[in-house]
Design a protein around this motif. Structure first.
Motif, PDB file in Angstrom:
ATOM      1  N   ALA A 682       0.830  -1.203   0.000  1.00  9.45           N
ATOM      2  CA  ALA A 682       0.000   0.000   0.000  1.00  9.45           C
ATOM      3  C   ALA A 682       0.860   1.246   0.000  1.00  9.45           C
ATOM      4  O   ALA A 682       0.582   2.214  -0.746  1.00  9.45           O
ATOM      5  CB  ALA A 682      -0.931  -0.024   1.217  1.00  9.45           C
ATOM      6  N   VAL A 683       1.892   1.273   0.832  1.00  5.48           N
ATOM      7  CA  VAL A 683       2.749   2.459   0.896  1.00  5.48           C
ATOM      8  C   VAL A 683       3.464   2.675  -0.429  1.00  5.48           C
ATOM      9  O   VAL A 683       3.598   3.806  -0.924  1.00  5.48           O
ATOM     10  CB  VAL A 683       3.755   2.317   2.061  1.00  5.48           C
ATOM     11  CG1 VAL A 683       4.800   3.419   2.001  1.00  5.48           C
ATOM     12  CG2 VAL A 683       3.027   2.341   3.394  1.00  5.48           C
ATOM     13  N   THR A 684       3.962   1.581  -1.063  1.00  3.52           N
ATOM     14  CA  THR A 684       4.662   1.700  -2.344  1.00  3.52           C
ATOM     15  C   THR A 684       3.730   2.273  -3.415  1.00  3.52           C
ATOM     16  O   THR A 684       4.120   3.125  -4.223  1.00  3.52           O
ATOM     17  CB  THR A 684       5.191   0.327  -2.785  1.00  3.52           C
ATOM     18  OG1 THR A 684       6.056  -0.184  -1.773  1.00  3.52           O
ATOM     19  CG2 THR A 684       5.939   0.437  -4.103  1.00  3.52           C
ATOM     20  N   THR A 685       2.493   1.816  -3.424  1.00  4.47           N
ATOM     21  CA  THR A 685       1.517   2.327  -4.404  1.00  4.47           C
ATOM     22  C   THR A 685       1.286   3.816  -4.211  1.00  4.47           C
ATOM     23  O   THR A 685       1.255   4.601  -5.181  1.00  4.47           O
ATOM     24  CB  THR A 685       0.197   1.562  -4.262  1.00  4.47           C
ATOM     25  OG1 THR A 685       0.428   0.178  -4.493  1.00  4.47           O
ATOM     26  CG2 THR A 685      -0.828   2.075  -5.270  1.00  4.47           C
ATOM     27  N   GLN A 688       4.564   5.759  -5.303  1.00 10.95           N
ATOM     28  CA  GLN A 688       4.876   5.750  -6.734  1.00 10.95           C
ATOM     29  C   GLN A 688       3.823   6.476  -7.561  1.00 10.95           C
ATOM     30  O   GLN A 688       4.150   7.190  -8.518  1.00 10.95           O
ATOM     31  CB  GLN A 688       5.031   4.300  -7.219  1.00 10.95           C
ATOM     32  CG  GLN A 688       6.272   3.602  -6.675  1.00 10.95           C
ATOM     33  CD  GLN A 688       6.387   2.172  -7.172  1.00 10.95           C
ATOM     34  OE1 GLN A 688       5.452   1.632  -7.775  1.00 10.95           O
ATOM     35  NE2 GLN A 688       7.547   1.568  -6.920  1.00 10.95           N
ATOM     36  N   LEU A 689       2.537   6.301  -7.230  1.00 10.56           N
ATOM     37  CA  LEU A 689       1.480   6.894  -8.047  1.00 10.56           C
ATOM     38  C   LEU A 689       1.033   8.255  -7.541  1.00 10.56           C
ATOM     39  O   LEU A 689       0.588   9.112  -8.322  1.00 10.56           O
ATOM     40  CB  LEU A 689       0.276   5.931  -8.123  1.00 10.56           C
ATOM     41  CG  LEU A 689       0.578   4.558  -8.748  1.00 10.56           C
ATOM     42  CD1 LEU A 689      -0.668   3.683  -8.747  1.00 10.56           C
ATOM     43  CD2 LEU A 689       1.112   4.714 -10.171  1.00 10.56           C
TER      44      LEU A 689
END
Length: 888
Positions: A682-685, A688-689
């Protein structure tokens, strides 16, 4: 001499078992040489090439050519396994590669080599043993100086220490030993020609190890050892073929000794004879069953003789037998003796032959070596027994009384009836005396009966004369029959006494075995040993065992009030360290009144047993000796069993600890990885987005992060709570708490985690307050509701509370599959997880374990019942004391 029946001539079972065992393993061939350079490796490779040419699968595991070109040339054309790279200059033999390759014949040179650190086995002969066990035939080479028993002798001969050795048993167990021999002159010539060492090394060798005298001595050792090996092989062959000894394959001596002064001379002569013949020798001391103990001086002399024999290299034994000649000859044939050594003895007083004469008559092919000198080592007759005053009274009084009573009865009977065979009455008197009082009493009764019968019943009566010639014959026949009957009855009595004595000993051993079998733990075993030694041998007994630090301390005694002084403890420590008797009448502290013997099992020494000996005691008699040895053997088995039980318990605890640790790591890896993966994703999404993520999706990701963080927090909290409970750091308050309020909070918390969970509550009206900790009880209820959701699915969960029997009771019931009765207690163990409906274990296995720990801290209990309703479900019942002890 009684000959063996043909049916008894069977092959030796031990040898047949060894032969059968050899069929399942590989064969070991050792090329034995006197010194380096005699051509062991050359001979080994030359034979291997012949086998390879004949089609045998031959592989070289390792061969050291030492720069010899002709030896290296022989290795060409034979498959060579690559060496193991261990950082050394030459590399090591690769054992695993050899086991994978599994050739029919593997050549592994340098049997005495020490492997590099980190290898599976420290020595190469251990590598070869593993290959043999795997069924691979192995050829190897060995120099005589590397044998462990000869290394010190070689060091003295050559002046060079031998650093690498091989146990003699390796050579003894080899299937074939091939001697590679070379005269010293030829070996020195090879050395000068550079065929053994390089020139610089060859010059140093000629100045040291390769002197002609040294090589000659080493050659003699190699030849002798090879001859001994051939002798052992011949003995095995004869045993397999059931050929009865003696066998002229090597000398074996049997030496007979006793408690006399001559026995020491016999032992010394036998030692010189055995040394000259290079023979094994056995020293035996014989005694009769029930024979009186020798005086202290004679007993100590016998002990010293046996100790001398052991120091000179003999094996010693004690045997008990009624017939010494038969016992000696049976032992000689059983041990394949070729010569019997015995001292010259006097002729028997009863006009029988002396022991050497009797042995000469029955020895057959066994040689008899008689040592001249004063005194005798053994005598085939029974020594005179020292009788006590009551025994003397019985021995003398019983014949007089029985013969007198028979005479009075006979006189009265003849006054009424004329009898012709009155002598039968006197035979009864002789038999009674023999059965009750023994042989001496029977002989006296026979003599008295002879005179009484002659005096009172043979004409002319009243005189010791015989008027009729036929009466003389009757009288002679009577005395002969009386003596024979008395002897037979006395022998029967002695046999019965011996049988009763053996039965008592067997019963004592059986009782002791039962005591030890019923004993649990080392302390009870030690108490049983001490008490039974005291009961069986009639002397106070003490048992000492080493503590954790290795100090030998008294562990059990009977009677218990025994105190060991410094001298006694020193003697006990000597017996423990040296594995030999110490104390009373031994070579170590003989002045003390304790006799100590080590308790030794097959693996190790376990302790020391001691007996209190009286000031007038001699050494233990043969029967007592056998009893003590048997009891010590049983004690060793029992103590070894107790030790193994303790070690097994420790190993079980260690295994359980490993299982718990494995379960913990597995649980941690799964239960930490899952929420962390969700949070990370969730944090990476979001990173990045960024703004590209729709608001609804961003909100879902944040909710997911929050939920997984809460889940991770709960798991870490559970671990922390479990750690506090196990460490005893969990403290709970005991204050009045409202159960309805706590149940409501727990249900709300569970619904927040599981929105689809239906919780039905039922609280009894007027429910009194309970004594406990509100925070901990809420955690327990939450764990139970969470557990019910995992195993009961979406079906309703019922919670009801009421007061009963002075306790507050809260029951949480699910409608799942239920729990088997055998697992109702296991579910409270740490990391124990049951399988869910989807076939996977649920949770971490900590929830119920924490619940029980928290309830215990509050003074309450938790139990499980299954099935709960309609043959389904599980009910968890919490019980807490009421505040103020009031019941609702």
């Amino acid at each position: 001499m009684q000959m063996r029946n043909d049916a008894d001539k069977r092959p030796d079972p031990a040898v047949l078992l060894q032969l059968a065992a050899r069929e399942t393993r590989g064969k070991l061939t050792v090329f034995l040489g006197a010194a380096p350079g005699v051509g062991k490796t050359y001979a080994m490779l030359e034979r291997a090439r012949g086998l390879k040419a004949a089609g045998t699968d031959v592989v070289i595991g390792l061969v050291e050519t030492h720069g010899r070109g002709d030896t290296a040339k022989l290795a060409e054309g034979i498959e060579v396994l690559p060496r193991q790279n261990n950082g050394g200059p030459y590399g090591e033999f690769d054992l695993d590669a050899a086991l994978i390759r599994r050739p029919a014949l593997l050549i592994v040179d340098e049997l005495a080599h020490s492997n590099a650190p980190g290898s599976r086995h420290p020595k190469r002969y251990q590598d070869i043993a593993e290959l043999i066990g795997a069924g691979i035939d192995v050829w190897t080479a060995l120099n005589i100086q590397h044998l462990e028993s000869l290394s010190d002798l070689v060091a003295r001969i050559a002046g060079v220490p031998v650093r690498e050795t091989v146990p003699d048993i390796v050579l003894k167990r080899a299937d074939e030993v091939i001697l590679v021999d070379l005269p010293p002159a030829e070996l020195i010539a090879r050395l000068n020609d550079g065929k053994v060492y390089l020139p610089d090394n060859a010059k140093r060798a000629l100045d040291g190890f390769f002197k002609p005298s040294t090589l000659t001595a080493l050659r003699e050792l190699a030849l002798r050892r090879a001859a001994d090996r051939v002798d052992d092989q011949m003995v095995d062959f004869l045993r397999q073929s059931a050929v009865e000894g003696p066998w002229a394959t090597g000398e074996r001596l049997l030496v007979c000794v006793g408690a006399d002064a001559m026995s020491e001379s016999v032992v010394r002569v036998a030692s010189r004879l055995a040394s000259g013949l290079n023979a094994r020798w056995l020293v035996v001391s014989l005694s009769r069953p029930g024979a009186p103990l020798p005086d202290p001086v004679a007993a100590e002399r016998l002990e010293e003789t046996l100790r001398l024999a052991e120091r000179l290299g003999a094996e010693t034994r004690r045997e008990t037998a009624g017939d010494f000649v038969d016992a000696i000859l049976r032992l000689a044939r059983r041990e394949h003796i070729t010569q019997i050594v015995i001292g010259r003895s006097a002729t028997n007083r009863w006009f029988r032959r002396s022991l050497p004469d009797a042995l000469l008559a029955g020895s057959g092919e066994i040689g008899i070596h008689i040592v001249p000198g004063e005194g005798s080592t053994l005598a085939p007759w029974r020594p005179r027994k020292r009788l006590t005053l009551p025994q003397w009274a019985l021995t003398l009084g019983l014949p007089i009384a029985s013969v007198g009573a028979t005479t009075l009865f006979g006189l009265g009977l003849t006054a009424l009836v004329a009898l012709q065979n009155l002598s039968m009455l006197y035979l009864a008197a002789v038999l009674v005396s023999a059965v009750i009082a023994g042989r001496g009493s029977a002989l006296l009764a026979a003599a008295l009966s002879f005179f009484a019968y002659n005096f009172f019943f043979i004409e002319p009566t009243g005189e010791l004369t015989v008027a009729q010639p036929q009466e003389v014959l009757s009288l002679v026949i009577f005395i002969a029959v009386a003596l024979a009957a008395g002897q037979l009855a006395a022998r029967l009595r002695e046999s019965a006494d011996l049988s009763r004595q053996q039965a008592r000993q067997s019963q004592a051993l059986l009782d002791f075995s039962r005591k030890l079998s019923a004993a649990h733990g080392q302390e009870s075993v030690l108490d049983a040993i001490a008490s039974h030694l005291h009961t069986s041998l009639g002397r106070p007994a003490v048992v000492l065992v080493p503590d954790e630090g290795g100090d030998l301390l008294p562990a059990a005694a009977w009677p218990p009030d025994q105190a060991l002084g410094a001298a006694e403890l020193t003697a006990a420590r000597w017996a423990f360290d040296k594995k030999e008797p110490a104390g009373f009448l031994t070579g170590t502290l003989p002045q003390i009144h304790y006799l100590f013997r080590p308790i030794i099992s097959a693996q190790r020494i376990l302790g020391v047993a001691g007996l209190v000996m009286g000031p007038r005691d001699t050494a233990l008699g043969p029967d007592e000796e056998r009893t003590w040895v048997a009891l010590l053997d049983q004690s060793a088995i029992a103590l070894d069993r107790a030790r193994l039980t303790r070690e097994s318990a420790r190993a079980s605890v260690a295994r359980e600890g490993e299982k718990v640790q494995s379960a913990l790591l597995s649980s941690l890896s799964h239960d930490l990885r899952t929420p962390l993966a969700s949070i990370t994703g969730a944090v990476t999404t979001l990173l990045q987005l960024g703004e590209k993520v729709p608001p609804e999706s961003r909100q879902d990701l944040l909710v997911s992060i929050e939920e997984e963080t809460a889940r991770l927090t709960r798991f870490v909290t559970n671990l922390f709570d479990m750690t506090r409970i196990e460490a005893g750091m969990m403290s709970a308050r005991r204050e009045p708490i409202e159960l309805a309020e706590i149940i409501a909070k727990s249900a709300a918390r569970a619904r927040k985690l599981h929105p689809d969970l239906v919780i039905e509550t039922s609280i009894a009206p007027g429910l009194p307050t309970a004594a406990g900790d509100a925070v901990l009880l809420e955690q327990v209820l939450f764990n139970l509701l969470d557990n019910a959701r995992k195993y009961g699915g979406e079906l309703p969960v019922t919670v009801y509370a009421r007061a009963e029997d002075g306790m507050a009771s809260i029951a949480v019931t699910d409608q799942g599959k239920g729990i088997p009765e055998a697992e109702l207690e296991k579910i409270f163990d740490k990391f124990y997880r049951r399988i869910k409906g989807d076939g996977r274990p649920a949770g971490t296995g900590l929830g119920l374990s924490i619940a029980r720990g928290l309830m215990t801290a509050m003074g309450g209990t938790i139990t499980a019942t299954s099935p709960a309703i309609r043959k389904r479900g599980t009910r968890m019942t919490l019980r807490l004391p009421l505040a103020g002890g009031k019941a609702g």
